[in-house]
Design an enzyme around this catalytic site. Structure first.
Site, mmCIF file in Angstrom:
data_model
loop_
_atom_site.group_PDB
_atom_site.id
_atom_site.type_symbol
_atom_site.label_atom_id
_atom_site.label_comp_id
_atom_site.label_asym_id
_atom_site.label_seq_id
_atom_site.Cartn_x
_atom_site.Cartn_y
_atom_site.Cartn_z
ATOM 1 N N CYS A 55 0.814 -1.217 0.000
ATOM 2 C CA CYS A 55 0.000 0.000 0.000
ATOM 3 C C CYS A 55 0.853 1.276 0.000
ATOM 4 C CB CYS A 55 -0.909 -0.060 1.234
ATOM 5 S SG CYS A 55 -1.672 1.477 1.715
ATOM 6 N N CYS A 79 0.225 3.735 2.895
ATOM 7 C CA CYS A 79 0.745 3.148 4.139
ATOM 8 C C CYS A 79 2.239 3.408 4.251
ATOM 9 C CB CYS A 79 0.496 1.634 4.172
ATOM 10 S SG CYS A 79 -1.228 1.142 4.031
#
Length: 144
Positions: free
Chosen positions: A63, A66
């Site tokens: 991600c 993230c």
């Protein structure tokens, strides 16, 4: 022999300088959020014992937001100061280990999901997506 002493002395100074640099780098890393290394149940117990909420970051290794959160926000000194003082901080991959069941239990539909949870396991506040350090400070301060 004199030349050998100069080389040894220079080597000693070099090693000393490198070790100081590495020590300073370690201190820089320590300025951000310190994440709990135990189990989820241990984090819940600690939250009850210390009368704190848990900040739970559920992310995924693939991600991009993230990764940005981990690199830009969680390493910020002000963020670390606030979150380390107010919360038990836990970071888990929602696709591995305990993160799988917690992502399911807390109905995580996107990464990163940022949860503030009491010692009984109940969600107090939920947010998703990337936050700048300033936004993340505001989020942490808004949680009661």
């Amino acid at each position: 022999m004199n030349k050998l002493k100069k080389i040894a002395s220079g080597l000693f100074i070099f090693i000393f300088a490198v070790s100081l640099q590495m020590s300073a780098a370690g201190k820089e890393e320590a300025k951000g959020i310190n994440f709990h290394q135990g189990t989820w149940n241990e984090a819940l117990e600690l939250a009850k014992k210390e009368n704190k909420l848990i900040f739970l970051d559920i992310s995924a290794s693939w991600c991009p937001p993230c990764k940005m959160l981990k690199a830009n926000t969680f390493t910020n000194a002000e963020v670390g100061s606030l979150y380390n003082n107010r919360f038990i901080n836990v970071a888990l991959d929602g696709e591995k280990g305990e993160g799988i069941s917690l992502a399911r239990d807390y109905q995580v539909t996107a990464y990163p999901t940022l949860l503030f949870i009491n010692g009984d396991g109940k969600v107090v506040k939920k947010s998703m997506g990337y936050h700048t350090p300033e936004q993340f400070l505001d989020l942490g301060q808004s949680v009661k």
